[in-house]
Motif scaffolding. Structure first.
Motif, short mmCIF file in Angstrom:
data_model
loop_
_atom_site.label_atom_id
_atom_site.label_comp_id
_atom_site.label_asym_id
_atom_site.label_seq_id
_atom_site.Cartn_x
_atom_site.Cartn_y
_atom_site.Cartn_z
N SER A 13 0.86 -1.19 0.00
CA SER A 13 0.00 0.00 0.00
C SER A 13 0.89 1.23 0.00
O SER A 13 1.85 1.30 0.76
CB SER A 13 -0.90 0.03 1.24
OG SER A 13 -1.74 -1.08 1.26
N TYR A 14 0.58 2.17 -0.84
CA TYR A 14 1.32 3.43 -0.94
C TYR A 14 0.43 4.53 -0.38
O TYR A 14 -0.72 4.67 -0.79
CB TYR A 14 1.69 3.70 -2.39
CG TYR A 14 2.62 2.62 -2.92
CD1 TYR A 14 3.99 2.77 -2.82
CD2 TYR A 14 2.11 1.44 -3.45
CE1 TYR A 14 4.84 1.77 -3.27
CE2 TYR A 14 2.95 0.44 -3.89
CZ TYR A 14 4.31 0.62 -3.79
OH TYR A 14 5.15 -0.39 -4.22
N LEU A 15 0.97 5.28 0.59
CA LEU A 15 0.18 6.28 1.30
C LEU A 15 0.71 7.68 1.05
O LEU A 15 1.92 7.89 0.91
CB LEU A 15 0.20 5.98 2.80
CG LEU A 15 -0.44 4.65 3.21
CD1 LEU A 15 0.59 3.54 3.18
CD2 LEU A 15 -1.04 4.75 4.56
N ASN A 16 -0.21 8.65 1.06
CA ASN A 16 0.20 10.05 0.94
C ASN A 16 0.54 10.61 2.32
O ASN A 16 0.51 9.88 3.31
CB ASN A 16 -0.88 10.87 0.22
CG ASN A 16 -2.18 10.98 0.99
OD1 ASN A 16 -2.26 10.69 2.18
ND2 ASN A 16 -3.24 11.40 0.30
N ALA A 17 0.84 11.88 2.39
CA ALA A 17 1.24 12.51 3.65
C ALA A 17 0.14 12.48 4.70
O ALA A 17 0.42 12.54 5.90
CB ALA A 17 1.70 13.95 3.40
N ASP A 18 -1.12 12.36 4.28
CA ASP A 18 -2.25 12.29 5.21
C ASP A 18 -2.53 10.86 5.67
O ASP A 18 -3.46 10.63 6.43
CB ASP A 18 -3.52 12.86 4.57
CG ASP A 18 -3.40 14.34 4.26
OD1 ASP A 18 -2.70 15.05 5.01
OD2 ASP A 18 -4.00 14.78 3.25
N GLY A 19 -1.74 9.90 5.18
CA GLY A 19 -1.94 8.50 5.57
C GLY A 19 -3.01 7.78 4.78
O GLY A 19 -3.41 6.68 5.13
N LYS A 20 -3.48 8.39 3.70
CA LYS A 20 -4.51 7.76 2.87
C LYS A 20 -3.86 6.94 1.75
O LYS A 20 -2.87 7.37 1.15
CB LYS A 20 -5.43 8.82 2.26
CG LYS A 20 -6.24 9.53 3.33
CD LYS A 20 -7.21 10.51 2.72
CE LYS A 20 -7.97 11.20 3.86
NZ LYS A 20 -8.93 12.15 3.38
#
Length: 67
Positions: A13-20
């Motif tokens: 899973s690849y997440l953005n800075a907001d953890g999404k």
């Protein structure tokens, strides 16, 4: 008993800075791990999507066999 493991399925899973989660992928490792075994391997996975801040990898299943 001791066990060996094969057909080790994983999910990245690849997440953005907001953890999404912005992307994910599934695959299977083509190796067998014996009792107390360690192996290095490489994954052919997604290219880091734009905006990736971090990633996670988790084992989702494996076939076990008693030694």
């Amino acid at each position: 008993p001791s066990y060996s493991y094969s057909n080790i399925a994983y999910e990245t899973s690849y997440l953005n800075a907001d953890g999404k989660v912005i992307a994910s992928n599934k695959g299977t490792l083509s190796l067998t791990l014996g009792p107390q075994g360690e192996k290095n391997t490489q994954l052919r996975d997604l290219t880091y999507p734009s905006g990736t801040a971090t990633y996670k990898i988790r084992v989702t299943s494996a076939t076990s066999q008693a030694e």
